[in-house]
Design an enzyme around this catalytic site. Structure first.
Site, PDB file in Angstrom:
ATOM      1  N   LYS A 223       7.308 -21.578  -0.442  1.00 56.06           N
ATOM      2  CA  LYS A 223       8.699 -21.947  -0.169  1.00 56.06           C
ATOM      3  C   LYS A 223       9.504 -20.740   0.336  1.00 56.06           C
ATOM      4  O   LYS A 223      10.251 -20.831   1.317  1.00 56.06           O
ATOM      5  CB  LYS A 223       9.331 -22.525  -1.439  1.00 56.06           C
ATOM      6  CG  LYS A 223      10.821 -22.639  -1.405  1.00 56.06           C
ATOM      7  CD  LYS A 223      11.270 -23.579  -0.301  1.00 56.06           C
ATOM      8  CE  LYS A 223      12.735 -23.400  -0.014  1.00 56.06           C
ATOM      9  NZ  LYS A 223      13.500 -24.586  -0.196  1.00 56.06           N
ATOM     10  N   CYS A 277      20.063 -20.987   0.939  1.00 56.04           N
ATOM     11  CA  CYS A 277      18.603 -20.910   0.989  1.00 56.04           C
ATOM     12  C   CYS A 277      18.149 -19.719   1.811  1.00 56.04           C
ATOM     13  O   CYS A 277      17.609 -18.748   1.299  1.00 56.04           O
ATOM     14  CB  CYS A 277      18.062 -22.200   1.592  1.00 56.04           C
ATOM     15  SG  CYS A 277      18.786 -23.634   0.802  1.00 56.04           S
TER      16      CYS A 277
HETATM   17  N1  SAJ Z   1      21.015 -20.841  12.111  1.00 55.41           N
HETATM   18  C1  SAJ Z   1      21.213 -20.065  13.239  1.00 55.41           C
HETATM   19  N2  SAJ Z   1      20.419 -20.258  14.340  1.00 55.41           N
HETATM   20  C2  SAJ Z   1      19.417 -21.207  14.328  1.00 55.41           C
HETATM   21  C3  SAJ Z   1      19.200 -21.974  13.182  1.00 55.41           C
HETATM   22  C4  SAJ Z   1      20.013 -21.770  12.077  1.00 55.41           C
HETATM   23  O1  SAJ Z   1      22.106 -19.208  13.263  1.00 55.41           O
HETATM   24  O2  SAJ Z   1      18.749 -21.326  15.370  1.00 55.41           O
HETATM   25  C5  SAJ Z   1      21.857 -20.628  10.917  1.00 55.41           C
HETATM   26  C6  SAJ Z   1      22.676 -21.854  10.507  1.00 55.41           C
HETATM   27  O3  SAJ Z   1      23.857 -21.931  11.233  1.00 55.41           O
HETATM   28  C7  SAJ Z   1      22.895 -21.586   9.040  1.00 55.41           C
HETATM   29  C8  SAJ Z   1      21.596 -20.888   8.620  1.00 55.41           C
HETATM   30  O4  SAJ Z   1      21.013 -20.394   9.801  1.00 55.41           O
HETATM   31  O5  SAJ Z   1      23.972 -20.705   8.813  1.00 55.41           O
HETATM   32  C9  SAJ Z   1      20.602 -21.773   7.912  1.00 55.41           C
HETATM   33  O6  SAJ Z   1      20.552 -23.053   8.528  1.00 55.41           O
HETATM   34  P1  SAJ Z   1      19.194 -23.866   8.736  1.00 55.41           P
HETATM   35  O7  SAJ Z   1      19.548 -25.132   9.403  1.00 55.41           O
HETATM   36  O8  SAJ Z   1      18.195 -23.013   9.422  1.00 55.41           O
HETATM   37  O9  SAJ Z   1      18.612 -24.062   7.290  1.00 55.41           O
HETATM   38  P2  SAJ Z   1      19.194 -24.597   5.889  1.00 55.41           P
HETATM   39  O10 SAJ Z   1      19.617 -23.407   5.095  1.00 55.41           O
HETATM   40  O11 SAJ Z   1      20.179 -25.677   6.076  1.00 55.41           O
HETATM   41  O12 SAJ Z   1      17.863 -25.234   5.276  1.00 55.41           O
HETATM   42  C10 SAJ Z   1      16.708 -24.424   5.125  1.00 55.41           C
HETATM   43  C11 SAJ Z   1      15.500 -25.174   5.693  1.00 55.41           C
HETATM   44  N3  SAJ Z   1      14.363 -24.293   5.777  1.00 55.41           N
HETATM   45  C12 SAJ Z   1      13.627 -24.164   6.926  1.00 55.41           C
HETATM   46  O13 SAJ Z   1      13.915 -24.749   7.948  1.00 55.41           O
HETATM   47  C13 SAJ Z   1      12.446 -23.264   6.859  1.00 55.41           C
HETATM   48  C14 SAJ Z   1      15.202 -26.374   4.803  1.00 55.41           C
HETATM   49  O14 SAJ Z   1      14.002 -27.028   5.230  1.00 55.41           O
HETATM   50  C15 SAJ Z   1      15.050 -25.932   3.333  1.00 55.41           C
HETATM   51  O15 SAJ Z   1      14.785 -27.033   2.477  1.00 55.41           O
HETATM   52  C16 SAJ Z   1      16.354 -25.286   2.931  1.00 55.41           C
HETATM   53  O16 SAJ Z   1      16.549 -24.126   3.753  1.00 55.41           O
HETATM   54  C17 SAJ Z   1      16.258 -24.903   1.471  1.00 55.41           C
HETATM   55  O17 SAJ Z   1      16.855 -25.635   0.638  1.00 55.41           O
HETATM   56  O18 SAJ Z   1      15.559 -23.956   1.127  1.00 55.41           O
END
Ligand code: SAJ
Length: 430
Positions: A223, A277
Site C-alpha cells: 500500500k 494519503c
Molecule cells: N495530483 C497531481 N497531479 C496528478 C495527480 C494527482 O498534482 O497528475 C495531486 C492531486 O491534485 C492531489 C494529490 O496529487 O493533491 C493526490 O491525488 P490523487 O488523485 O493522486 O490520489 P488520492 O490521494 O486521492 O488517492 C490516492 C490513490 N492512490 C494511488 O492512485 C496510488 C488511491 O488509490 C488510494 O486509495 C488513496 O491515495 C489512499 O487512500 O491511500
C-alpha cells in the site's frame, strides 16, 4: 507465505456481523457496501455527530453515491452506528493513522481500537486493519489485543483459542470510492494463511476484482509503495513545471508532446500534493529505512516545495499593486470533493494572506460554501465571496483546484487580470 489469488465470488464467508471501526472516508463506504450485501453492520465512531448522521441515513462528507447507499442500508436495518464497540464476527479497523512532527506514524487510534476490540473479541473472530500503516502495524495491533486477552492467540497453539488478524489496505480514489470499492483488486496479508483466506471470504462478498493473498507486512508495504510511486511521478511533473517556468516553456504543452512517446506517461503538475494519503504515506517508508529512501524522500520534498513556488509566482504577479485583491479558486486537495486535508490550496491561501498583510484574499465559494477551514478562518484578510464577484473584484486570479464548476467562468471575466492557473485548467479548454 506464497502469494495466492482469489477471483470474485470464489471464496465463501460464514461471517454475518461486522463492526467497522471509524466511519470516515473509508470506513463508512465499506460499512455501507457490506450492509448492502445483507451483512449486519455496526459502525463505531467516537464522534457523536457522525453517529447521529449515519443513524439518520445521512453522510457527514461529500462522496458521490455514498448518501444513497447509507440511506438504503440504514432504512433496511442492516447498518447502524454507535460509539461503543459491539460483539461481531469480524472487526474492520479504518481509523486515521496521521504522521507526527518527526514524520513517523501515530498509531494511537489503531491501539485504542485494538483495546476496545479486546474487550469484545471471541475465539474465531477476525480483525482486519484497513488503515494505511507502516510495516509491522498489524502485528502490533494483534499484540495489543492478545496482551489484554491471554486466553487467545494469533495461531492456535499451546491450548489457546485462535483469533485471526489480517491487513487489507484500502486503495480507493476519493471521488470514485463507491465504484472502486467494488471494482479494484485487493491485497490481503494475514498474520496466518487462514486469517488471509478468511478475510478474502469477507471481501469477496462485494469485491469484484481479484483478491491477492500475502503476509501482513508485505500487504502493509504494498500500500505504501503504491502511493509513493504516484508521489514520485507527480514530483517529476512538479519539478518539470518549475524548470519550464524558468526556461519560459509551457509545461502542459511539453508534457503533452513527451507523452506521445509510447513508453512515456508523465502525470500533471499542480500546486502541490495533498490529501491524507499520498502526502503522508511515503514518509512511513522513509521512517522505516531512512538511509535507503533517498528518492522517496526527495519526491516528498519536491512536492512539498510546490506551494512556495506558487506563492512566489502570485506575489510577483501583484508586485507594484497597492493593497492588491487576490481571488483564489478551490480549497480542496483535488477536484470535485470537499476534503481539505493536507491541501496545498489551503497552504497557498494561508501563506498569501500572512505574507501579504496589505492584500485581500477572496476565496471563491465552491464546495465549502461560506465556511473557511480552521487554518484560514482566523486570518483578517481572508474572506469568501461568490465566484463571479471574487473574480470581478480581483487584480489576480489564482486557480488552485480544477473543480468542474469553475468551467462556468468565461474568458472575458479574466480579461485584464493576472491569471495564475496551477492546474493547466483553462489551457485545457482553450
Ligand atoms: N495530483 C497531481 N497531479 C496528478 C495527480 C494527482 O498534482 O497528475 C495531486 C492531486 O491534485 C492531489 C494529490 O496529487 O493533491 C493526490 O491525488 P490523487 O488523485 O493522486 O490520489 P488520492 O490521494 O486521492 O488517492 C490516492 C490513490 N492512490 C494511488 O492512485 C496510488 C488511491 O488509490 C488510494 O486509495 C488513496 O491515495 C489512499 O487512500 O491511500
Amino acid at each position: 507465505m506464497n502469494t495466492q489469488t482469489y477471483s470474485a465470488g470464489e471464496a465463501a464467508t460464514e461471517i454475518s456481523t461486522v463492526a467497522v471501526v471509524g466511519l470516515g472516508y473509508i470506513g463508512l463506504p465499506t460499512a455501507a457496501i457490506l450492509a448492502g450485501k445483507g451483512l449486519k453492520v455496526v459502525g463505531v465512531d467516537v464522534n457523536p455527530s457522525t453517529v447521529e448522521a449515519v443513524n439518520e441515513g445521512r453522510v457527514p462528507f461529500v462522496e458521490p453515491d455514498l448518501a444513497v447507499h447509507v440511506a438504503g442500508a440504514v432504512s433496511q436495518g442492516f447498518l447502524q452506528a454507535q460509539d461503543e464497540m459491539p460483539e461481531a464476527d469480524a472487526y474492520i479497523v479504518a481509523v486515521p493513522t496521521p504522521f507526527q512532527e518527526d514524520k513517523t506514524a501515530d498509531l494511537i487510534y489503531v491501539e485504542q481500537a485494538a483495546r476496545n476490540i479486546a474487550a469484545r473479541i471471541r475465539p474465531g473472530n477476525l480483525v482486519i486493519l484497513e488503515s494505511t500503516s507502516p510495516p509491522g502495524t498489524t502485528r502490533r495491533m494483534a499484540d495489543v489485543i492478545l496482551e489484554l486477552r491471554p486466553d487467545l492467540a494469533a495461531d492456535a497453539n499451546g491450548g489457546k483459542e485462535a483469533v485471526l488478524f489480517a491487513h487489507c489496505p484500502e486503495r480507493v480514489l476519493p471521488g470514485r470510492i463507491m465504484i472502486e470499492l467494488v471494482t479494484n483488486d485487493r491485497i490481503i496479508g494475514g498474520l496466518t494463511p487462514e486469517a488471509a483466506s478468511t478475510a478474502a471470504g469477507l471481501y469477496s462478498t462485494f469485491c469484484q476484482g481479484s483478491i491477492h493473498l500475502t503476509d501482513a507486512a508485505t500487504a502493509e508495504m504494498a500500500k505504501l509503495v503504491e502511493n509513493a510511486y504516484r508521489d514520485v511521478n507527480i514530483a517529476f511533473a512538479n519539478e518539470l513545471s518549475v524548470i519550464s517556468d524558468n526556461l519560459g516553456i509551457d509545461v502542459w504543452n511539453l508534457i503533452e508532446l513527451a507523452n506521445h512517446h509510447p513508453r512515456v506517461n508523465i502525470l500533471q503538475p499542480g500546486p502541490g500534493v495533498g490529501g491524507h494519503c499520498i502526502a503522508v504515506d511515503p514518509w512511513f517508508i522513509v521512517s522505516a529505512d531512512p538511509e535507503n529512501s533517498r528518492l522517496i524522500r526527495t519526491a516528498r520534498e519536491v512536492n512539498d516545495a510546490k506551494p512556495g513556488h506558487v506563492v512566489a509566482e502570485v506575489k510577483s504577479a501583484v508586485d507594484g499593486i497597492d493593497a492588491p485583491v487576490i481571488a483564489t479558486l478551490g480549497l480542496a486537495f483535488k477536484a470535485n470533493i470537499d476534503d481539505t486535508r493536507e491541501s496545498p490550496a489551503v497552504e497557498i491561501v494561508r501563506r498569501l494572506a500572512v505574507e501579504n498583510p496589505d492584500a485581500r484574499i477572496v476565496v471563491g465559494r465552491s464546495f465549502l460554501g461560506t465556511t473557511l477551514p480552521d487554518e484560514l478562518s482566523p486570518l483578517p484578510n481572508v474572506e469568501t465571496m461568490v465566484i463571479d464577484d471574487a473574480v470581478a473584484t480581483a487584480d489576480a486570479v489564482v486557480l488552485l483546484v480544477d473543480h468542474d464548476s469553475f468551467r462556468e467562468i468565461r474568458p472575458e471575466q479574466l480579461a485584464g487580470k493576472a491569471v495564475i492557473d496551477t492546474r493547466g485548467f483553462w489551457r485545457a479548454t482553450a
